[in-house]
Enzyme design. Sequence first.
Site, PDB file in Angstrom:
ATOM      1  N   CYS A 148       0.841  -1.200   0.000  1.00 62.36           N
ATOM      2  CA  CYS A 148       0.000   0.000   0.000  1.00 62.36           C
ATOM      3  C   CYS A 148       0.874   1.247   0.000  1.00 62.36           C
ATOM      4  O   CYS A 148       1.487   1.587   1.026  1.00 62.36           O
ATOM      5  CB  CYS A 148      -0.923  -0.004   1.221  1.00 62.36           C
ATOM      6  SG  CYS A 148      -1.923   1.490   1.402  1.00 62.36           S
ATOM      7  N   CYS A 151      -0.269   4.071   2.340  1.00 66.75           N
ATOM      8  CA  CYS A 151      -0.052   3.742   3.760  1.00 66.75           C
ATOM      9  C   CYS A 151       1.404   3.939   4.168  1.00 66.75           C
ATOM     10  O   CYS A 151       1.698   4.470   5.250  1.00 66.75           O
ATOM     11  CB  CYS A 151      -0.453   2.297   4.048  1.00 66.75           C
ATOM     12  SG  CYS A 151      -2.116   1.836   3.538  1.00 66.75           S
ATOM     13  N   ASP A 152       2.335   3.508   3.321  1.00 64.31           N
ATOM     14  CA  ASP A 152       3.737   3.398   3.720  1.00 64.31           C
ATOM     15  C   ASP A 152       4.712   4.240   2.911  1.00 64.31           C
ATOM     16  O   ASP A 152       5.915   4.250   3.211  1.00 64.31           O
ATOM     17  CB  ASP A 152       4.176   1.927   3.632  1.00 64.31           C
ATOM     18  CG  ASP A 152       3.338   1.024   4.526  1.00 64.31           C
ATOM     19  OD1 ASP A 152       2.966   1.470   5.626  1.00 64.31           O
ATOM     20  OD2 ASP A 152       3.047  -0.119   4.128  1.00 64.31           O
TER      21      ASP A 152
END
Length: 319
Positions: A148, A151-152
Amino acid sequence: MAFFDLGSAKQKSTLKEYYDVIIVGGGPGGITAGIYAVQAGLKPIIIEKALEGGQVNNTEKVENWPGFPSIGGIELAEKFAEHAREFDVEFLNAEVIDLEIAGDKKTVILDNGKKVSSKVVVISTGSNPRKLGVPGEREFAGKGISYCATCDGHFFTDQHIAVIGGGNSALDETLFLTKIAKKITIVQNLPKLTADKLLQQRVEATGKVDYIFNTVVEKIEGTDKVEKLILKNTQTGERSELEVSGAFIFIGLAPNTTFLKDKLKLNEYGYIVTDENMETEIPGVYAVGDVREKEVRQIVTAAADGAIAISHAARKYFD
């Protein structure tokens, strides 16, 4: 009629023993099914174990949802849920771990042991990112391996990272990562990218992306975090090393159908087989969205699946 008090952090829900329609999964298909169920005069409940909106939450921007030339994935997911709540669709934060679907009465079993029954069940459990299945992938998950970008991605500011995959998801996430990373190398097992041409052009225009074709990842190495990928050329068999700080893997999706094994007919890849009305071989059990066997998996097709399923179910089982 008995009631179970099963509140969630988002919404206090007094769970009844029976609903007209139980929808397992709160992605675009499931939420659309809920809205259409209310419009048909039915009482639905959507049971979602994670985030309402499903995988839409992991997309930075959505540019193919009609009426919104560009909208953030999280924002669109929130709008889906808000729309459903405006229609008094009930949500419950829980996980369905089993089904009893023989006969007219369908029953779902929740992770807390409670049971809820209905006449119709709609499976909208979606899918999760497919894993490479190579040494080092599990060990370095969260330590340089991610599925993701939104997300990261912020962990890799001004660093060199790899993106594994060449389809729409891979390039969409790459486009987001070009705003953060110093350099990105796309590793694709095919001789070319398979993403839409417009998306390819946008990625190329950033000037931050290199490509390695006809190549697969054999191993992921590092100490405390990812340091390099061991690659193998599928044409020549030649092996090489790619030094990176991390790797984002986008090689497709695996349907969330583990709990349905021996319950419904699945194809060889684990997707639920349905007819054109989204109904499975079990009367009163439907499947919509990414969990269903079909050619195109998009937000708009998931929503269409949900509308078709409930329209058919309302006529067949509630008239």
